[in-house]
Write an enzyme that holds these catalytic residues in place. Structure first.
Site, short mmCIF file in Angstrom:
data_model
loop_
_atom_site.label_atom_id
_atom_site.label_comp_id
_atom_site.label_asym_id
_atom_site.label_seq_id
_atom_site.Cartn_x
_atom_site.Cartn_y
_atom_site.Cartn_z
N ASN A 128 -2.14 -25.29 -37.17
CA ASN A 128 -3.55 -26.08 -37.79
C ASN A 128 -4.38 -26.65 -36.91
OD1 ASN A 128 -4.99 -27.97 -38.59
ND2 ASN A 128 -3.23 -30.40 -38.47
N LYS B 284 -7.04 -27.78 -37.74
CA LYS B 284 -7.84 -28.65 -37.59
C LYS B 284 -9.34 -28.94 -37.07
CE LYS B 284 -4.33 -31.73 -35.12
NZ LYS B 284 -3.96 -32.42 -33.88
N HIS C 234 -1.28 -35.48 -42.86
CA HIS C 234 -1.61 -35.26 -41.51
C HIS C 234 -1.50 -36.54 -41.10
CE1 HIS C 234 -2.81 -34.33 -37.24
NE2 HIS C 234 -1.36 -33.32 -37.60
N GLU D 210 -3.56 -37.31 -38.63
CA GLU D 210 -5.18 -37.61 -38.26
C GLU D 210 -5.65 -38.13 -40.08
OE1 GLU D 210 -5.73 -34.12 -36.84
OE2 GLU D 210 -4.41 -34.94 -35.00
N GLU E 261 5.95 -35.44 -36.79
CA GLU E 261 4.50 -35.33 -35.97
C GLU E 261 4.65 -36.94 -35.33
OE1 GLU E 261 2.52 -31.80 -36.17
OE2 GLU E 261 1.57 -33.29 -37.44
N GLY F 263 -1.58 -33.55 -29.95
CA GLY F 263 -2.55 -33.75 -28.82
C GLY F 263 -2.60 -34.18 -27.08
N SER G 204 2.27 -31.28 -29.64
CA SER G 204 2.27 -31.04 -28.28
C SER G 204 3.45 -29.61 -28.12
CB SER G 204 2.57 -32.22 -27.09
OG SER G 204 1.46 -33.21 -27.34
P1 PGA Z 1 -1.38 -30.68 -31.10
O1 PGA Z 1 -1.45 -30.76 -32.64
O2 PGA Z 1 -0.25 -29.68 -31.25
O3 PGA Z 1 -2.65 -30.14 -30.95
O4 PGA Z 1 -0.07 -31.71 -30.51
C1 PGA Z 1 -0.12 -31.28 -33.54
C2 PGA Z 1 -0.33 -31.67 -34.95
O5 PGA Z 1 -1.61 -32.37 -35.33
O6 PGA Z 1 -0.27 -30.63 -36.22
#
Ligand code: PGA
Length: 250
Positions: free
Chosen positions: A8, A10, A96, A98, A166, A172, A210
């Site tokens: 992803n 983003k 997601h 976010e 997640e 992140g 992560s």
């Molecule tokens: P990350 O993001 O691997 O940067 O932690 C995962 C995600 O949001 O799908």
């Protein structure tokens, strides 16, 4: 079930980055090294068409990061699932964290998006996960189970959807739950799926948050972890490939 390794991007990347990424994938594949996982890349919507062209002939599927719940209409700036299918997408991420946080998306909206995706022939990747406060107060299982039950599309068979667990605090942040904790939540999600989804055993449950080349083999080796949803580490083809190659390497 084959492991699914999903990237992803983003709101990151550019045309040039997509070109470099695909070139590196092509170089890797030309070496004849085998990847035993299915691979998927979800670039930003403006790059989907470029990515589709660049990935031609590579064993990498294309997905989007969001879609609208309605098939068409006066929704300025939004993108329908049918448009994504038209561009060659096979998957779309919905819910997601976010989007849940930044756009206030509710479970009901996520479910509507997942159903729109399914209606357009796409496989929705439904994201769920607890916040740090919810985990600290011992609610991780209850919160993820409620999100799952309220976000999973109605009347969709287990072969038509993917779930991504997640933990919000792991995205992140460089922090990941213990392997035991990952297993506990994934088993709980599986038990729920078996209860309310027909063919619930067939739904791949991805772990996200992560994931890096360094921890991928351990995470992918956890029972009921059917793949990974990768943010930051999916922006570099070498890291993405290293994670995909770590499937079965433990
Ligand atoms: P990350 O993001 O691997 O940067 O932690 C995962 C995600 O949001 O799908």
């Amino acid at each position: 079930m084959r492991t699914l390794i999903a990237g992803n991007w983003k709101m990151n990347g550019s045309q040039a980055m997509a070109v470099a990424f695909a070139a590196e994938l092509r170089r890797f594949m030309a070496t004849g090294r085998q990847i035993r996982a299915d691979m998927l890349i979800c670039p930003p919507a403006p790059y989907l068409e470029t990515a589709k062209r660049l990935l031609d002939g590579l064993p990498v599927a294309l997905g989007a990061q969001d879609c609208h719940a309605k098939p068409a209409g006066a929704y300025t700036g939004d993108i329908s699932a049918a448009m994504l299918a038209d561009l060659g997408c096979q998957y779309v991420i919905v819910g997601h964290s976010e989007r849940r946080t930044n756009h206030g998306e509710s479970n009901a909206q996520v479910r509507a998006k997942a159903m729109a995706a399914h209606a357009a022939g796409l496989i929705p990747i439904i994201c769920i996960g607890e916040t740090e406060a919810e985990r600290d107060s011992g609610q991780a299982l209850a919160v993820t189970a409620a999100q799952l039950r309220e976000s999973f599309p109605e009347n969709v068979d287990g072969k038509g959807a993917v779930v991504a667990y997640e933990p919000v605090w792991a995205i992140g942040s460089g922090r990941v739950p213990s392997l035991d904790d990952v297993e506990g939540v994934h088993r709980h999600i599986r038990n729920q799926l078996l209860e309310f989804v027909s063919n619930g055993a067939m739904v791949p449950i991805l772990y996200g948050g992560s994931v890096k080349p360094e921890n991928a083999a351990d995470l992918l080796g956890v029972p009921e972890v059917g793949g990974a949803l990768i943010g930051g580490a999916s922006l570099k083809a070498a890291d993405f490939l290293a994670i995909a190659a770590s499937q079965g390497a433990r």
